[in-house]
Design an enzyme around this catalytic site. Structure first.
Site, PDB file in Angstrom:
ATOM      1  N   PHE A  40       0.812  -1.230   0.000  1.00 30.06           N
ATOM      2  CA  PHE A  40       0.000   0.000   0.000  1.00 30.06           C
ATOM      3  C   PHE A  40       0.838   1.269   0.000  1.00 30.06           C
ATOM      4  O   PHE A  40       0.352   2.334  -0.362  1.00 30.06           O
ATOM      5  CB  PHE A  40      -0.937   0.011   1.235  1.00 30.06           C
ATOM      6  CG  PHE A  40      -0.249   0.426   2.515  1.00 30.06           C
ATOM      7  CD1 PHE A  40      -0.061   1.778   2.816  1.00 30.06           C
ATOM      8  CD2 PHE A  40       0.231  -0.511   3.419  1.00 30.06           C
ATOM      9  CE1 PHE A  40       0.585   2.171   3.980  1.00 30.06           C
ATOM     10  CE2 PHE A  40       0.873  -0.128   4.581  1.00 30.06           C
ATOM     11  CZ  PHE A  40       1.058   1.216   4.857  1.00 30.06           C
ATOM     12  N   LYS A  80      -1.239  -7.389  -9.190  1.00 28.74           N
ATOM     13  CA  LYS A  80      -2.208  -7.487  -8.087  1.00 28.74           C
ATOM     14  C   LYS A  80      -1.827  -6.369  -7.111  1.00 28.74           C
ATOM     15  O   LYS A  80      -0.960  -6.521  -6.266  1.00 28.74           O
ATOM     16  CB  LYS A  80      -2.084  -8.871  -7.408  1.00 28.74           C
ATOM     17  CG  LYS A  80      -3.323  -9.366  -6.690  1.00 28.74           C
ATOM     18  CD  LYS A  80      -3.793  -8.486  -5.555  1.00 28.74           C
ATOM     19  CE  LYS A  80      -2.946  -8.579  -4.320  1.00 28.74           C
ATOM     20  NZ  LYS A  80      -3.312  -7.545  -3.314  1.00 28.74           N
ATOM     21  N   GLU A  88      -4.937  -4.096  -1.957  1.00 26.90           N
ATOM     22  CA  GLU A  88      -6.388  -3.850  -1.910  1.00 26.90           C
ATOM     23  C   GLU A  88      -6.688  -2.537  -1.184  1.00 26.90           C
ATOM     24  O   GLU A  88      -7.771  -1.979  -1.319  1.00 26.90           O
ATOM     25  CB  GLU A  88      -7.119  -5.028  -1.242  1.00 26.90           C
ATOM     26  CG  GLU A  88      -6.797  -5.278   0.224  1.00 26.90           C
ATOM     27  CD  GLU A  88      -5.520  -6.098   0.432  1.00 26.90           C
ATOM     28  OE1 GLU A  88      -4.631  -6.074  -0.425  1.00 26.90           O
ATOM     29  OE2 GLU A  88      -5.421  -6.740   1.494  1.00 26.90           O
ATOM     30  N   SER A 113       5.275  -6.957   3.470  1.00 25.26           N
ATOM     31  CA  SER A 113       5.811  -7.229   4.806  1.00 25.26           C
ATOM     32  C   SER A 113       6.542  -8.570   4.846  1.00 25.26           C
ATOM     33  O   SER A 113       6.338  -9.435   4.000  1.00 25.26           O
ATOM     34  CB  SER A 113       4.658  -7.231   5.811  1.00 25.26           C
ATOM     35  OG  SER A 113       3.761  -8.258   5.455  1.00 25.26           O
ATOM     36  N   CYS A 144       9.651   1.654   3.526  1.00 24.92           N
ATOM     37  CA  CYS A 144      10.594   0.581   3.866  1.00 24.92           C
ATOM     38  C   CYS A 144      11.999   1.132   4.026  1.00 24.92           C
ATOM     39  O   CYS A 144      12.879   0.453   4.535  1.00 24.92           O
ATOM     40  CB  CYS A 144      10.565  -0.517   2.817  1.00 24.92           C
ATOM     41  SG  CYS A 144      11.297   0.003   1.274  1.00 24.92           S
TER      42      CYS A 144
HETATM   43  P1  NAD Z   1       1.520  -6.567   3.160  1.00 26.18           P
HETATM   44  O1  NAD Z   1       2.522  -7.656   3.264  1.00 26.18           O
HETATM   45  O2  NAD Z   1       0.414  -6.524   4.145  1.00 26.18           O
HETATM   46  O3  NAD Z   1       0.816  -6.600   1.719  1.00 26.18           O
HETATM   47  C1  NAD Z   1       1.565  -6.693   0.537  1.00 26.18           C
HETATM   48  C2  NAD Z   1       0.755  -7.455  -0.507  1.00 26.18           C
HETATM   49  O4  NAD Z   1       0.530  -8.781  -0.028  1.00 26.18           O
HETATM   50  C3  NAD Z   1      -0.609  -6.839  -0.775  1.00 26.18           C
HETATM   51  O5  NAD Z   1      -0.838  -6.856  -2.161  1.00 26.18           O
HETATM   52  C4  NAD Z   1      -1.580  -7.739  -0.022  1.00 26.18           C
HETATM   53  O6  NAD Z   1      -2.817  -7.885  -0.679  1.00 26.18           O
HETATM   54  C5  NAD Z   1      -0.874  -9.080   0.015  1.00 26.18           C
HETATM   55  N1  NAD Z   1      -1.132  -9.818   1.263  1.00 26.18           N
HETATM   56  C6  NAD Z   1      -1.316  -9.301   2.510  1.00 26.18           C
HETATM   57  N2  NAD Z   1      -1.506 -10.276   3.397  1.00 26.18           N
HETATM   58  C7  NAD Z   1      -1.458 -11.453   2.718  1.00 26.18           C
HETATM   59  C8  NAD Z   1      -1.581 -12.828   3.080  1.00 26.18           C
HETATM   60  N3  NAD Z   1      -1.796 -13.179   4.330  1.00 26.18           N
HETATM   61  N4  NAD Z   1      -1.464 -13.762   2.118  1.00 26.18           N
HETATM   62  C9  NAD Z   1      -1.239 -13.417   0.829  1.00 26.18           C
HETATM   63  N5  NAD Z   1      -1.125 -12.112   0.435  1.00 26.18           N
HETATM   64  C10 NAD Z   1      -1.222 -11.151   1.352  1.00 26.18           C
HETATM   65  O7  NAD Z   1       2.348  -5.192   3.134  1.00 26.18           O
HETATM   66  P2  NAD Z   1       1.760  -3.721   3.200  1.00 26.18           P
HETATM   67  O8  NAD Z   1       1.255  -3.474   4.575  1.00 26.18           O
HETATM   68  O9  NAD Z   1       0.867  -3.469   2.056  1.00 26.18           O
HETATM   69  O10 NAD Z   1       3.091  -2.876   2.959  1.00 26.18           O
HETATM   70  C11 NAD Z   1       3.974  -2.520   3.989  1.00 26.18           C
HETATM   71  C12 NAD Z   1       5.134  -3.478   4.096  1.00 26.18           C
HETATM   72  O11 NAD Z   1       5.823  -3.529   2.854  1.00 26.18           O
HETATM   73  C13 NAD Z   1       6.166  -3.045   5.113  1.00 26.18           C
HETATM   74  O12 NAD Z   1       6.606  -4.182   5.804  1.00 26.18           O
HETATM   75  C14 NAD Z   1       7.291  -2.462   4.270  1.00 26.18           C
HETATM   76  O13 NAD Z   1       8.568  -2.514   4.864  1.00 26.18           O
HETATM   77  C15 NAD Z   1       7.219  -3.349   3.078  1.00 26.18           C
HETATM   78  N6  NAD Z   1       7.836  -2.744   1.912  1.00 26.18           N
HETATM   79  C16 NAD Z   1       9.050  -3.195   1.541  1.00 26.18           C
HETATM   80  C17 NAD Z   1       9.697  -2.623   0.467  1.00 26.18           C
HETATM   81  C18 NAD Z   1      11.057  -3.100   0.062  1.00 26.18           C
HETATM   82  O14 NAD Z   1      11.533  -2.686  -0.969  1.00 26.18           O
HETATM   83  N7  NAD Z   1      11.701  -3.962   0.812  1.00 26.18           N
HETATM   84  C19 NAD Z   1       9.084  -1.565  -0.225  1.00 26.18           C
HETATM   85  C20 NAD Z   1       7.820  -1.133   0.172  1.00 26.18           C
HETATM   86  C21 NAD Z   1       7.201  -1.727   1.255  1.00 26.18           C
END
Ligand code: NAD
Length: 503
Positions: free
Chosen positions: A156, A180, A183, A233, A288
């Site tokens: 997000f 994808k 959401e 994450s 991040c």
């Molecule tokens: P998230 O892991 O909750 O969601 C990321 C994606 O995974 C979304 O598209 C979501 O729909 C999907 N998702 C969520 N839960 C899921 C599950 N249980 N099973 C399958 N798919 C699932 O992450 P977020 O809250 O959207 O973003 C923040 C996180 O992203 C932070 O931890 C941040 O550090 C990380 N991030 C990392 C980088 C990097 O380059 N390392 C860059 C941006 C963000």
């Protein structure tokens, strides 16, 4: 701020070039984090939706892969021009759905466009290598090929930039790409899809399948998808890496972070304080690359914490679209609760709450104030776990080596910054610290599009990172050819240059 087009607030799937109606699927509300109002609904796609998207992508792939790379690059050049034309619209969509301020949102769009510019060089980036006469009369050449249908799952916090980390590279290399989006922030992707259509990208080469867990698991298990790029994450990254790999896919999974900012006693204080505050609290700490732990070396700690407290307290809390807002809302109320809970935990663990942002500074939306937790240690959860909110933890140490030791105690290895004018200290730190993106007097050490986005340790699962040449290698595979000729070259009149050729 310019007006956002109403149609962008309709979140639909893009499958085979058609923007689909919701088909009665369940939806999840999309909020404006600055007001708490619902602005759109994300359809929660099923495995069946994904199947159709893969089928259309597979049909479209051979034609696109066979399109000369210079023609594919021309579509990207047109896409780049359209992104420039719609720059403000994209920026405002990012602010609307994510909450970040206009400067950060504009920065995000700009960084995304830079990846498109990089991918416009695909004719060169796709080149293989060659070696002549590797044995007597034998030449060795490699060629790059696209993989087929590939997918990206994005977070997000950068709804425009993170899709653009991989989309232009994957498409420019000749793949069919399925996105994808998060959401929680699906709006920017809709405009990206419209602009790609306008740029002349063939139907089925870019698809959007909205949704959450079910859509992700369908991607990971689908036999028609060759590679998956994930950003999000740590727990989900690990899941995506394991399940994707178990289904025979190439996976890159960029994960969470807990980045240290090490401040040496010789720091240029006023400049560093501005930089540290912006790293810790910009985008409400939802980056991040946010500096979330300040590691103060020696006697600098007291004046530094004092200066940070003053600066952070004075930040203007407000909606991203309001001129001058410095501290914008977090993404959801539930996330705000989670961040508050971390502050409680830190307090219970013995950290000193020198600035407390738990109380909501505005009634509407998902705002919170800036928090500083002082005297944090590596044994505390707030010193090691990703909070992803406007909370800065301060760790006090006596030497640079102790600062490096604290940093290396983190399971994450995304980024680390050092603030000093001492080159020898910088060199010692660089050689010993365990982080993949390093900043010297730079609080958000984001690599340019032509370098890899380079997390290590638990911040990354995979082998090839996103962006830069790594990104091109991730979305292509090689054929390596060894050639020899059995016959001797006969007389060849064609090599006798005609006199009138002039050349
Ligand atoms: P998230 O892991 O909750 O969601 C990321 C994606 O995974 C979304 O598209 C979501 O729909 C999907 N998702 C969520 N839960 C899921 C599950 N249980 N099973 C399958 N798919 C699932 O992450 P977020 O809250 O959207 O973003 C923040 C996180 O992203 C932070 O931890 C941040 O550090 C990380 N991030 C990392 C980088 C990097 O380059 N390392 C860059 C941006 C963000």
């Amino acid at each position: 701020m310019q007006e956002t087009r109403e149609k962008n607030l309709e979140v639909r799937n893009l499958i085979g070039g058609i923007w689909e109606e919701g088909n009665g699927r369940a939806t999840e509300p999309v909020y404006d984090p600055a007001t708490g109002e619902v602005v759109a609904e994300t359809p929660l796609s099923t495995a069946e939706d994904l199947d159709r998207a893969v089928e259309k992508a597979r049909e479209a792939f051979p034609g696109w892969a066979a399109t000369p790379v210079v023609e594919r690059a021309r579509v990207l050049f047109r896409f780049k021009m359209l992104l420039e034309e719609h720059f403000w619209e994209l920026r405002d969509l990012v602010t609307l759905e994510n909450g970040k301020d206009a400067k950060d949102a504009g920065g995000e769009v700009r960084r995304g466009i830079e990846v498109v510019e990089f991918a416009c060089g695909m004719p060169t980036l796709m080149m293989g290598e060659s070696g002549r006469d590797v044995a007597r009369g034998v030449d060795n050449v490699s060629y790059r090929y696209p993989l087929g249908v590939v997918a990206a799952i994005t977070p997000f916090n950068f709804p425009c930039m993170v899709p653009l980390w991989t989309l232009p590279v994957a498409i420019g290399a000749g793949n069919a790409y399925i996105l994808k989006p998060s959401e929680r922030t699906p709006l920017s992707a809709v405009l990206l899809g419209e602009l790609l259509q306008e740029a002349g990208l063939p139907e089925g080469i870019f698809s959007i399948v909205n949704g959450a867990r079910e859509a992700v698991d369908a991607i990971l298990e689908h036999p028609g998808i060759e590679a998956v790029s994930f950003v999000g994450s740590k727990p989900v990254a690990e899941h995506v890496y394991r399940v994707g790999a178990a289904h025979g896919k190439r996976v890159q999974a960029l994960a969470g972070a807990k980045n240290s900012m090490i401040v040496m006693p010789d720091v240029v204080m006023d400049k560093a304080v501005d930089n540290i505050v912006s790293s810790a609290y910009g985008n409400a700490g939802e980056r991040c690359l946010a500096g979330s732990v300040l590691v103060a070396v020696g006697e600098i700690a007291d004046p530094l914490v004092e200066a940070l407290k003053e600066k952070a307290r004075a930040m203007k809390v407000g909606p991203g679209k309001e001129e001058g807002s410095e501290l914008t809302p977090v993404i959801r109320d539930s996330h705000r609760e989670r961040v508050r809970e971390y502050i409680h935990i830190g307090e219970k663990e013995g950290a000193e709450v020198v600035l407390d942002g738990r109380e909501a500074p505005r009634e509407e939306g998902f705002f919170m104030g800036a928090t500083i937790l002082d005297r944090v240690t590596g044994e505390m959860r707030v010193g090691r776990e990703e909070i992803f909110g406007p909370v800065l933890s301060v760790v006090r140490v006596d030497t640079l080596d102790e600062a490096i030791e604290f940093t290396n105690g983190s399971p994450f290895g995304n980024a680390c910054s050092i603030y000093t004018e001492n080159g020898a200290a910088v060199r010692h730190w660089r050689e010993n610290v365990e982080a993949g993106m390093l900043g010297v007097n730079v609080g958000v050490a984001a690599p340019m599009a032509f370098f890899p986005f380079n997390g290590i340790k638990d911040s990354f699962y995979g082998d090839l990172h996103a962006t830069g040449k790594d990104g091109v290698r991730f979305f292509t595979e090689n054929k390596v050819e060894v050639t020899r000729w059995f016959s001797e070259p006969g007389p060849n009149p064609a090599v006798q240059r005609p006199v009138e050729s002039g050349g």
